[in-house]
Write an enzyme that holds these catalytic residues in place. Structure first.
Site, PDB file in Angstrom:
ATOM      1  N   SER A 248      -3.033  -3.406 -16.025  1.00 39.10           N
ATOM      2  CA  SER A 248      -4.427  -3.721 -15.942  1.00 39.10           C
ATOM      3  C   SER A 248      -5.079  -3.654 -17.229  1.00 39.10           C
ATOM      4  O   SER A 248      -4.866  -2.859 -18.167  1.00 39.10           O
ATOM      5  CB  SER A 248      -5.264  -2.878 -14.769  1.00 39.10           C
ATOM      6  OG  SER A 248      -4.713  -2.881 -13.583  1.00 39.10           O
TER       7      SER A 248
HETATM    8  N1  SAH Z   1      -2.210   0.566 -11.948  1.00 34.95           N
HETATM    9  C1  SAH Z   1      -1.256  -0.297 -12.621  1.00 34.95           C
HETATM   10  C2  SAH Z   1      -1.460  -1.960 -12.125  1.00 34.95           C
HETATM   11  C3  SAH Z   1      -0.272  -2.662 -12.240  1.00 34.95           C
HETATM   12  S1  SAH Z   1      -0.371  -4.247 -11.140  1.00 34.95           S
HETATM   13  C4  SAH Z   1      -1.365  -0.569 -14.013  1.00 34.95           C
HETATM   14  O1  SAH Z   1      -2.360  -0.357 -14.642  1.00 34.95           O
HETATM   15  O2  SAH Z   1      -0.407  -0.645 -14.771  1.00 34.95           O
HETATM   16  C5  SAH Z   1      -0.276  -3.711  -9.377  1.00 34.95           C
HETATM   17  C6  SAH Z   1       0.986  -2.974  -8.954  1.00 34.95           C
HETATM   18  O3  SAH Z   1       0.891  -3.008  -7.722  1.00 34.95           O
HETATM   19  C7  SAH Z   1       2.285  -3.948  -9.392  1.00 34.95           C
HETATM   20  O4  SAH Z   1       3.120  -2.891 -10.056  1.00 34.95           O
HETATM   21  C8  SAH Z   1       2.944  -4.143  -7.908  1.00 34.95           C
HETATM   22  O5  SAH Z   1       4.209  -4.211  -7.755  1.00 34.95           O
HETATM   23  C9  SAH Z   1       2.270  -2.961  -7.028  1.00 34.95           C
HETATM   24  N2  SAH Z   1       2.052  -3.551  -5.736  1.00 34.95           N
HETATM   25  C10 SAH Z   1       2.034  -4.753  -4.801  1.00 34.95           C
HETATM   26  N3  SAH Z   1       1.669  -4.586  -3.818  1.00 34.95           N
HETATM   27  C11 SAH Z   1       2.037  -3.085  -3.293  1.00 34.95           C
HETATM   28  C12 SAH Z   1       2.259  -2.490  -2.266  1.00 34.95           C
HETATM   29  N4  SAH Z   1       2.323  -2.935  -1.159  1.00 34.95           N
HETATM   30  N5  SAH Z   1       2.562  -1.067  -2.332  1.00 34.95           N
HETATM   31  C13 SAH Z   1       2.835  -0.448  -3.685  1.00 34.95           C
HETATM   32  N6  SAH Z   1       2.656  -1.240  -4.700  1.00 34.95           N
HETATM   33  C14 SAH Z   1       2.177  -2.540  -4.781  1.00 34.95           C
END
Ligand code: SAH
Length: 204
Positions: free
Chosen positions: A55
């Site tokens: 993010s």
């Molecule tokens: N906080 C992270 C954001 C990553 S993007 C950072 O700053 O790096 C969002 C993430 O949510 C992705 O890695 C995706 O695989 C995950 N995601 C999507 N749906 C999900 C679910 N149902 N349960 C757990 N993770 C999920």
């Protein structure tokens, strides 16, 4: 470079000192693929493995601010991704439970957290849509992927007084805060539009 990034965030309205301190301290470049490392202190999202993104720092700071975290509170994070948001929560002394549904990212962050000495209470491979009933209730829940609607289990797993920060929408998401006022009442506030990768529900 980290100080500069923190100043950029101040310019965009981030005011929480502890959040800014976390941004100044955490080496964001180590959470990214080496090909993007050189851009780590720009206020931008970047690709990580499994077609996901780390993010934008502003988004991480904004969501963290909305949690109004107190040290030692129990926080559930949905979407571990790169682990950067997790590290910010840990820096603020939260007890963090984090869930990721992409195995590759789960494995990568598990190794990385150990190597760096970041200690979430639990790092879990699974579907965050269901929350983590075994560890509920939580003081705060932060969803870092765009949810088409609010997963009901997350509402149910908030303490009274607890805060759920969740971007809601399909193409674009409205940053939404729910504060649990009582067993049945939730106060809802909206904070403008953001863009996230989708929160995917595992149907099995
Ligand atoms: N906080 C992270 C954001 C990553 S993007 C950072 O700053 O790096 C969002 C993430 O949510 C992705 O890695 C995706 O695989 C995950 N995601 C999507 N749906 C999900 C679910 N149902 N349960 C757990 N993770 C999920």
């Amino acid at each position: 470079m980290r100080n500069k990034l923190a100043n950029v965030l101040v310019g965009k309205g981030i005011a929480d000192r502890r959040v800014l301190e976390a941004i100044k301290t955490i080496p964001r470049h180590l959470f990214m693929d080496s090909s993007f490392e050189g851009h780590a202190y720009q206020d931008k999202a970047f690709p990580i493995a499994a077609e996901q993104t780390i993010s934008q720092p502003y988004t991480v700071a904004f969501q963290t601010e909305l949690l109004l975290l107190e040290p030692h509170q129990k926080i559930l994070e949905i979407g571990t991704g790169s682990g950067y948001q997790t590290a910010v929560l840990l820096h603020l002394k939260a007890k963090v439970y984090t869930i990721e549904r992409q195995l590759e990212l789960f494995k990568k962050t598990s190794i990385f957290f150990k190597k760096m000495g970041y200690r979430p209470k639990k790092s879990i491979f699974g579907d965050g849509y269901k929350g983590l009933p075994k560890e509920a209730p939580f003081d705060g829940i932060i969803v870092t992927a765009g949810a088409p609607e609010v997963p009901k289990p997350l509402m149910a797993q908030l303490k009274i007084g607890g805060r759920l920060v969740i971007p809601i929408g399909v193409d674009e998401q409205e940053m939404t805060l729910f504060v649990r006022k009582s067993e049945k009442e939730f106060e809802k506030k909206e904070f403008g539009s953001f863009r996230f990768v989708p929160l995917l529900e595992d149907k099995n």
